[in-house]
Design a protein around this motif. Sequence first.
Motif, short mmCIF file in Angstrom:
data_model
loop_
_atom_site.label_atom_id
_atom_site.label_comp_id
_atom_site.label_asym_id
_atom_site.label_seq_id
_atom_site.Cartn_x
_atom_site.Cartn_y
_atom_site.Cartn_z
N ASN A 14 -16.35 15.44 1.04
CA ASN A 14 -17.64 14.78 0.90
C ASN A 14 -17.60 13.80 -0.27
O ASN A 14 -18.10 12.67 -0.16
N ALA A 15 -16.99 14.20 -1.38
CA ALA A 15 -16.86 13.32 -2.54
C ALA A 15 -16.03 12.08 -2.19
O ALA A 15 -16.35 10.96 -2.61
N LEU A 16 -14.96 12.27 -1.41
CA LEU A 16 -14.16 11.12 -0.97
C LEU A 16 -15.01 10.16 -0.14
O LEU A 16 -14.93 8.94 -0.31
N ALA A 17 -15.81 10.70 0.77
CA ALA A 17 -16.65 9.86 1.63
C ALA A 17 -17.66 9.08 0.79
O ALA A 17 -17.84 7.86 1.00
N VAL A 18 -18.29 9.74 -0.16
CA VAL A 18 -19.27 9.07 -1.01
C VAL A 18 -18.59 7.98 -1.83
O VAL A 18 -19.11 6.86 -1.96
N LEU A 19 -17.43 8.29 -2.39
CA LEU A 19 -16.68 7.31 -3.18
C LEU A 19 -16.32 6.09 -2.33
O LEU A 19 -16.48 4.95 -2.76
N PHE A 20 -15.85 6.34 -1.11
CA PHE A 20 -15.51 5.24 -0.21
C PHE A 20 -16.75 4.37 0.06
O PHE A 20 -16.67 3.13 0.01
N MET A 21 -17.86 5.00 0.35
CA MET A 21 -19.09 4.26 0.66
C MET A 21 -19.56 3.43 -0.55
O MET A 21 -19.93 2.26 -0.40
N GLU A 22 -19.55 4.04 -1.72
CA GLU A 22 -20.00 3.34 -2.92
C GLU A 22 -19.08 2.16 -3.24
O GLU A 22 -19.55 1.07 -3.57
N TYR A 23 -17.79 2.38 -3.18
CA TYR A 23 -16.85 1.31 -3.48
C TYR A 23 -16.93 0.22 -2.41
O TYR A 23 -16.87 -0.97 -2.73
N GLY A 24 -17.06 0.62 -1.17
CA GLY A 24 -17.23 -0.36 -0.10
C GLY A 24 -18.46 -1.22 -0.30
O GLY A 24 -18.43 -2.44 -0.09
N GLN A 25 -19.54 -0.60 -0.74
CA GLN A 25 -20.77 -1.35 -1.01
C GLN A 25 -20.53 -2.33 -2.17
O GLN A 25 -20.96 -3.48 -2.11
N PHE A 26 -19.84 -1.87 -3.21
CA PHE A 26 -19.51 -2.73 -4.34
C PHE A 26 -18.67 -3.93 -3.88
O PHE A 26 -18.87 -5.05 -4.35
N LEU A 27 -17.72 -3.70 -2.97
CA LEU A 27 -16.87 -4.77 -2.45
C LEU A 27 -17.56 -5.60 -1.37
O LEU A 27 -17.00 -6.55 -0.85
N ASN A 28 -18.77 -5.20 -1.03
CA ASN A 28 -19.59 -5.91 -0.05
C ASN A 28 -18.97 -5.90 1.35
O ASN A 28 -18.98 -6.91 2.05
N ILE A 29 -18.42 -4.74 1.74
CA ILE A 29 -17.93 -4.61 3.11
C ILE A 29 -19.00 -3.89 3.93
O ILE A 29 -19.82 -3.15 3.39
N ALA A 30 -18.97 -4.12 5.22
CA ALA A 30 -19.93 -3.46 6.11
C ALA A 30 -19.73 -1.95 6.05
O ALA A 30 -18.61 -1.46 5.88
N THR A 31 -20.81 -1.22 6.17
CA THR A 31 -20.75 0.23 6.15
C THR A 31 -19.93 0.74 7.33
O THR A 31 -20.12 0.30 8.47
#
Length: 114
Positions: free
Chosen positions: A21-38
């Motif tokens: 779950n922590a990996l998923a949250v980290l991926f989502m947060e970093y993806g948002q920072f990089l401005n990639i689609a969810t």
Amino acid sequence: MDNVKDCYEQERGDFIFVYHNALAVLFMEYGQFLNIATIPTYQIHTYLVDPIYLQKYMKSAFPDERFKQMFLHALNENNAEQMLVSLETLVSYVLKQMGGFHIDGWHVKSPIEG
């Protein structure tokens, strides 16, 4: 990170769940920072490794190859101690990429009245 460490230290049965779950949250947060689609959680691995997925959903490849490789390594790790090390490495990397984390870097925006 602290919650995952606590879970590990307490040898709780849900450590693997909390870790992923922590990996998923980290991926989502970093993806948002990089401005990639969810990317839906159940598609993250495929998104990172399958070029057909990128074509099918008209997605660009993940822009940070180093993170991608570290993330995939962490995702495939199955030793609890190494899982923790992998997550700590990823969190540190992401924080550095996002400008770092300074616990004493807070500023009050409104005047303080006494």
